[in-house]
Enzyme design. Sequence first.
Site, PDB file in Angstrom:
ATOM      1  N   GLU A   1      -6.197  -5.045   1.039  1.00 45.23           N
ATOM      2  CA  GLU A   1      -5.695  -3.504   1.701  1.00 45.23           C
ATOM      3  C   GLU A   1      -6.483  -2.679   2.798  1.00 45.23           C
ATOM      4  O   GLU A   1      -7.268  -3.907   3.274  1.00 45.23           O
ATOM      5  CB  GLU A   1      -6.817  -2.915   0.354  1.00 45.23           C
ATOM      6  CG  GLU A   1      -8.095  -2.728  -0.160  1.00 45.23           C
ATOM      7  CD  GLU A   1      -8.250  -4.411  -0.591  1.00 45.23           C
ATOM      8  OE1 GLU A   1      -9.717  -5.187   0.441  1.00 45.23           O
ATOM      9  OE2 GLU A   1      -7.886  -4.669  -1.480  1.00 45.23           O
ATOM     10  N   SER A   2      -6.429  -2.645   3.646  1.00 45.96           N
ATOM     11  CA  SER A   2      -6.949  -2.051   4.627  1.00 45.96           C
ATOM     12  C   SER A   2      -7.192  -3.333   6.217  1.00 45.96           C
ATOM     13  O   SER A   2      -5.907  -3.538   6.740  1.00 45.96           O
ATOM     14  CB  SER A   2      -8.559  -1.040   4.787  1.00 45.96           C
ATOM     15  OG  SER A   2      -8.166  -0.825   6.376  1.00 45.96           O
TER      16      SER A   2
END
Length: 303
Positions: free
Chosen positions: A127-128
């Site tokens: 994520e990210s």
Amino acid sequence: MAFLLPRLERADIVYKTLNETPFPTAVLVPKTINPKKACPLLVHFHGGGLYTGTNLEPAFLPLELAEAENAIMVSPTYRLLPEATGLNILDDLKDFWEWVRKSLPAYVAEKWPGLTIDLDRTAVFGESAGGYLSLQSAFLFPSVHIKVIMAQYCAIYPDIAAWNPQPAEVPSAADEFINAYIAQIKPGTIRLSSPYPALGDLGQAVKQTGRHRQWLGDNERLTLDYGLRTAEKLPPIWIMQGLDDRIMPKEATDELVARIREAHPETELLYSVQPGDHGFDSPHGLDEPYIAEGIELVRKYWP
């Protein structure tokens, strides 16, 4: 995530040591795992803009996916900005993957007798910033033979204009805050973990000043352009993005997706855009309709 962790056995092992600092990675094995079959590998890279976060934070979906697919999950730490540079982080990524190929199977066999791991069935999830590292793993280290990439709001490439742009006017207070933080860093400091919400004020200052690129450095290996030019072939990719993301603008991920499709039109790529801000997906499980669609793509190639 808390209710899932008791359903997996966790062990922590050092995958590299630098200047007497151990770099740990978590290895998680579902308690329901079937020891009669070689287990696929799911690698998770945590988010945090490359300057904060810690391994397994957050990691709801990969934990659930590992349990569902009889997979062994590994989640490493890596050096964080601004104590490190972008190239330092890529070095950690390289060393981690070398450890996976050379040492992880023997470690699993010793720690969990009867279990074997199939490295030819490797998927990555992040994520990210972790999504950035998932993509970079496929771009820069093709020998790993990643079968599928799952990346959320992951367009933190320095050559994507909509990511942390330089503002017309830099707030002096934010600039001074960053300068004060950098001034107190002792030479040789290695920081591997700052659990959320640590350094939220630093992140806000970076957002206001557009200094993320300065921290990363200007080496071309950090860019999307380099990855797309040098990668001969990409695995299937599932990218998730929040429509209302205030940290990773949808426009940045739109550009990422468009450039991947233009450079590698043969690559199967699913782009899931849903209402919500950064981390919109955290309460969603495998049965959420858009996630179920993504998992359908994943299961075509992995495990």
